[in-house]
Design a protein around this motif. Structure first.
Motif, PDB file in Angstrom:
ATOM      1  N   ASP A  36      -1.911 -10.063 -11.627  1.00 22.79           N
ATOM      2  CA  ASP A  36      -0.748  -9.215 -11.871  1.00 22.79           C
ATOM      3  C   ASP A  36      -0.467  -9.242 -13.372  1.00 22.79           C
ATOM      4  OD1 ASP A  36       1.741  -8.007 -12.144  1.00 22.79           O
ATOM      5  OD2 ASP A  36       2.668  -9.119 -10.507  1.00 22.79           O
ATOM      6  N   ASN A  37      -0.643  -8.108 -14.027  1.00 22.32           N
ATOM      7  CA  ASN A  37      -0.423  -7.995 -15.472  1.00 22.32           C
ATOM      8  C   ASN A  37       0.848  -7.204 -15.780  1.00 22.32           C
ATOM      9  OD1 ASN A  37      -2.905  -9.281 -16.625  1.00 22.32           O
ATOM     10  ND2 ASN A  37      -3.857  -7.767 -15.304  1.00 22.32           N
ATOM     11  N   ASP A  38       1.887  -7.398 -14.993  1.00 25.37           N
ATOM     12  CA  ASP A  38       3.195  -6.735 -15.118  1.00 25.37           C
ATOM     13  C   ASP A  38       3.132  -5.242 -14.809  1.00 25.37           C
ATOM     14  OD1 ASP A  38       4.581  -9.092 -15.702  1.00 25.37           O
ATOM     15  OD2 ASP A  38       4.087  -8.918 -17.829  1.00 25.37           O
ATOM     16  N   CYS A  39       2.448  -4.453 -15.622  1.00 21.99           N
ATOM     17  CA  CYS A  39       2.441  -3.004 -15.384  1.00 21.99           C
ATOM     18  C   CYS A  39       1.174  -2.522 -14.678  1.00 21.99           C
ATOM     19  CB  CYS A  39       2.652  -2.243 -16.690  1.00 21.99           C
ATOM     20  SG  CYS A  39       1.357  -2.527 -17.899  1.00 21.99           S
ATOM     21  N   PHE A  40       0.213  -3.424 -14.476  1.00 20.03           N
ATOM     22  CA  PHE A  40      -0.988  -3.056 -13.723  1.00 20.03           C
ATOM     23  C   PHE A  40      -1.573  -4.297 -13.062  1.00 20.03           C
ATOM     24  CE2 PHE A  40      -2.881  -4.454 -17.678  1.00 20.03           C
ATOM     25  CZ  PHE A  40      -4.105  -4.996 -17.323  1.00 20.03           C
ATOM     26  N   TYR A  41      -2.374  -4.053 -12.033  1.00 18.89           N
ATOM     27  CA  TYR A  41      -3.086  -5.111 -11.327  1.00 18.89           C
ATOM     28  C   TYR A  41      -4.569  -4.985 -11.610  1.00 18.89           C
ATOM     29  CZ  TYR A  41       1.007  -6.050  -8.438  1.00 18.89           C
ATOM     30  OH  TYR A  41       2.258  -6.397  -8.000  1.00 18.89           O
ATOM     31  N   LYS A  42      -5.230  -6.115 -11.744  1.00 16.81           N
ATOM     32  CA  LYS A  42      -6.683  -6.153 -11.838  1.00 16.81           C
ATOM     33  C   LYS A  42      -7.184  -6.852 -10.589  1.00 16.81           C
ATOM     34  CE  LYS A  42     -10.467  -7.567 -14.825  1.00 16.81           C
ATOM     35  NZ  LYS A  42     -10.814  -8.210 -16.096  1.00 16.81           N
ATOM     36  N   ILE A  43      -8.088  -6.202  -9.878  1.00 12.70           N
ATOM     37  CA  ILE A  43      -8.651  -6.743  -8.641  1.00 12.70           C
ATOM     38  C   ILE A  43     -10.151  -6.903  -8.846  1.00 12.70           C
ATOM     39  CG2 ILE A  43      -8.960  -6.392  -6.167  1.00 12.70           C
ATOM     40  CD1 ILE A  43      -6.509  -4.478  -6.310  1.00 12.70           C
ATOM     41  N   GLU A  44     -10.662  -8.105  -8.588  1.00 11.10           N
ATOM     42  CA  GLU A  44     -12.082  -8.388  -8.753  1.00 11.10           C
ATOM     43  C   GLU A  44     -12.614  -9.067  -7.497  1.00 11.10           C
ATOM     44  OE1 GLU A  44     -12.881  -9.465 -13.270  1.00 11.10           O
ATOM     45  OE2 GLU A  44     -11.356 -10.762 -12.362  1.00 11.10           O
ATOM     46  N   ARG A  45     -13.895  -8.803  -7.232  1.00  9.06           N
ATOM     47  CA  ARG A  45     -14.533  -9.411  -6.066  1.00  9.06           C
ATOM     48  C   ARG A  45     -16.043  -9.311  -6.234  1.00  9.06           C
ATOM     49  NH1 ARG A  45     -15.198  -7.364  -0.064  1.00  9.06           N
ATOM     50  NH2 ARG A  45     -15.244  -9.358   1.013  1.00  9.06           N
ATOM     51  N   ASP A  46     -16.756 -10.244  -5.691  1.00 12.07           N
ATOM     52  CA  ASP A  46     -18.210 -10.164  -5.694  1.00 12.07           C
ATOM     53  C   ASP A  46     -18.672  -9.199  -4.613  1.00 12.07           C
ATOM     54  OD1 ASP A  46     -18.476 -11.949  -7.754  1.00 12.07           O
ATOM     55  OD2 ASP A  46     -18.995 -13.654  -6.495  1.00 12.07           O
ATOM     56  N   GLY A  47     -19.639  -8.360  -4.970  1.00  8.22           N
ATOM     57  CA  GLY A  47     -20.286  -7.499  -3.989  1.00  8.22           C
ATOM     58  C   GLY A  47     -19.685  -6.132  -3.804  1.00  8.22           C
ATOM     59  N   LEU A  48     -18.480  -6.058  -3.237  1.00  6.44           N
ATOM     60  CA  LEU A  48     -17.909  -4.775  -2.848  1.00  6.44           C
ATOM     61  C   LEU A  48     -16.386  -4.839  -2.798  1.00  6.44           C
ATOM     62  CD1 LEU A  48     -18.102  -1.880  -1.489  1.00  6.44           C
ATOM     63  CD2 LEU A  48     -18.238  -3.099   0.696  1.00  6.44           C
ATOM     64  N   LEU A  49     -15.765  -3.802  -3.335  1.00  7.00           N
ATOM     65  CA  LEU A  49     -14.340  -3.539  -3.108  1.00  7.00           C
ATOM     66  C   LEU A  49     -14.272  -2.217  -2.354  1.00  7.00           C
ATOM     67  CD1 LEU A  49     -12.658  -4.338  -6.544  1.00  7.00           C
ATOM     68  CD2 LEU A  49     -12.169  -5.460  -4.361  1.00  7.00           C
ATOM     69  N   ARG A  50     -13.517  -2.184  -1.261  1.00 12.18           N
ATOM     70  CA  ARG A  50     -13.409  -0.951  -0.473  1.00 12.18           C
ATOM     71  C   ARG A  50     -11.946  -0.677  -0.176  1.00 12.18           C
ATOM     72  NH1 ARG A  50     -13.355   1.727   4.396  1.00 12.18           N
ATOM     73  NH2 ARG A  50     -14.881   3.423   4.488  1.00 12.18           N
ATOM     74  N   PHE A  51     -11.509   0.539  -0.509  1.00  9.62           N
ATOM     75  CA  PHE A  51     -10.137   0.966  -0.266  1.00  9.62           C
ATOM     76  C   PHE A  51     -10.179   2.136   0.710  1.00  9.62           C
ATOM     77  CE2 PHE A  51     -10.326  -1.007  -4.388  1.00  9.62           C
ATOM     78  CZ  PHE A  51      -9.231  -1.846  -4.390  1.00  9.62           C
ATOM     79  N   ASP A  52      -9.788   1.874   1.956  1.00  5.19           N
ATOM     80  CA  ASP A  52      -9.799   2.866   3.022  1.00  5.19           C
ATOM     81  C   ASP A  52      -8.476   3.633   2.993  1.00  5.19           C
ATOM     82  OD1 ASP A  52      -8.936   3.420   6.072  1.00  5.19           O
ATOM     83  OD2 ASP A  52     -11.107   3.654   5.826  1.00  5.19           O
ATOM     84  N   MET A  53      -8.542   4.935   2.842  1.00  5.53           N
ATOM     85  CA  MET A  53      -7.328   5.744   2.693  1.00  5.53           C
ATOM     86  C   MET A  53      -6.534   5.854   3.993  1.00  5.53           C
ATOM     87  SD  MET A  53      -7.212   6.272  -0.460  1.00  5.53           S
ATOM     88  CE  MET A  53      -8.305   4.923  -0.914  1.00  5.53           C
ATOM     89  N   ALA A  54      -7.197   5.888   5.147  1.00  6.25           N
ATOM     90  CA  ALA A  54      -6.465   5.940   6.416  1.00  6.25           C
ATOM     91  C   ALA A  54      -5.649   4.664   6.605  1.00  6.25           C
ATOM     92  CB  ALA A  54      -7.430   6.143   7.583  1.00  6.25           C
ATOM     93  N   ASP A  55      -6.226   3.529   6.245  1.00  4.95           N
ATOM     94  CA  ASP A  55      -5.522   2.249   6.334  1.00  4.95           C
ATOM     95  C   ASP A  55      -4.331   2.233   5.383  1.00  4.95           C
ATOM     96  OD1 ASP A  55      -4.725  -0.372   6.738  1.00  4.95           O
ATOM     97  OD2 ASP A  55      -6.612  -1.269   6.102  1.00  4.95           O
ATOM     98  N   LEU A  56      -4.542   2.671   4.141  1.00 11.41           N
ATOM     99  CA  LEU A  56      -3.434   2.703   3.184  1.00 11.41           C
ATOM    100  C   LEU A  56      -2.338   3.667   3.630  1.00 11.41           C
ATOM    101  CD1 LEU A  56      -5.195   2.476  -0.285  1.00 11.41           C
ATOM    102  CD2 LEU A  56      -3.499   0.909   0.646  1.00 11.41           C
ATOM    103  N   ALA A  57      -2.716   4.835   4.140  1.00 10.67           N
ATOM    104  CA  ALA A  57      -1.735   5.815   4.616  1.00 10.67           C
ATOM    105  C   ALA A  57      -0.905   5.238   5.753  1.00 10.67           C
ATOM    106  CB  ALA A  57      -2.441   7.094   5.062  1.00 10.67           C
ATOM    107  N   GLU A  58      -1.571   4.540   6.678  1.00 13.10           N
ATOM    108  CA  GLU A  58      -0.852   3.926   7.792  1.00 13.10           C
ATOM    109  C   GLU A  58       0.133   2.872   7.289  1.00 13.10           C
ATOM    110  OE1 GLU A  58      -1.873   1.179  11.644  1.00 13.10           O
ATOM    111  OE2 GLU A  58      -3.280   2.791  11.141  1.00 13.10           O
ATOM    112  N   ARG A  59      -0.290   2.077   6.350  1.00 12.53           N
ATOM    113  CA  ARG A  59       0.584   1.047   5.779  1.00 12.53           C
ATOM    114  C   ARG A  59       1.770   1.657   5.037  1.00 12.53           C
ATOM    115  NH1 ARG A  59      -1.959  -4.191   4.901  1.00 12.53           N
ATOM    116  NH2 ARG A  59      -3.985  -4.246   5.908  1.00 12.53           N
ATOM    117  N   LEU A  60       1.524   2.791   4.357  1.00  8.56           N
ATOM    118  CA  LEU A  60       2.584   3.458   3.606  1.00  8.56           C
ATOM    119  C   LEU A  60       3.497   4.285   4.503  1.00  8.56           C
ATOM    120  CD1 LEU A  60       0.464   4.637   0.547  1.00  8.56           C
ATOM    121  CD2 LEU A  60       2.405   3.047   0.450  1.00  8.56           C
ATOM    122  N   GLY A  61       3.002   4.647   5.684  1.00  8.60           N
ATOM    123  CA  GLY A  61       3.792   5.472   6.601  1.00  8.60           C
ATOM    124  C   GLY A  61       3.828   6.940   6.210  1.00  8.60           C
TER     125      GLY A  61
END
Length: 106
Positions: free
Chosen positions: A41-66
């Motif tokens: 957490d860098n106050d105004c932005f987040y940095k996300i790191e991971r080995d191999g793969l980062l995957r952001f599923d939009m249906a999952d995010l939409a469901e979480r956001l409502g």
């Protein structure tokens, strides 16, 4: 010492996302689904790191956001990434492997 000696192979991929309600939800999703990811957490932005793969599923995010949430909405919050990015209607994926499997010799 040769240039090859100085080069290390890394499998780490990363993304930076501007702070927002949507980003907070994406961070929560990563925390739950990819517990090995490193989130800074860098106050105004987040940095996300991971080995191999980062995957952001939009249906999952939409469901979480409502509400509806598209790849284009996600990309508005993205400031940078490293790795091989694949953007589809359903997800944003960042891979460590540069050459996709479909192009590799069997």
């Amino acid at each position: 010492m040769s240039a090859k000696d100085l080069t290390q192979v890394r499998d780490t991929v990363g993304i930076s996302l501007i702070g927002s309600a949507e980003t907070s939800m994406a961070v929560e999703m990563v925390t739950e689904e990819m517990p090995d990811a490193k989130i800074t957490d860098n106050d105004c932005f987040y940095k996300i790191e991971r080995d191999g793969l980062l995957r952001f599923d939009m249906a999952d995010l939409a469901e979480r956001l409502g509400r509806d949430y598209t790849v284009h909405d996600f990309l508005v919050n993205m400031t940078s990434y490293y790795g091989r990015i694949v953007v589809s209607d359903a997800a944003v994926e960042i891979y460590a492997d540069i050459l996709p499997e479909r192009f590799r010799d069997e």
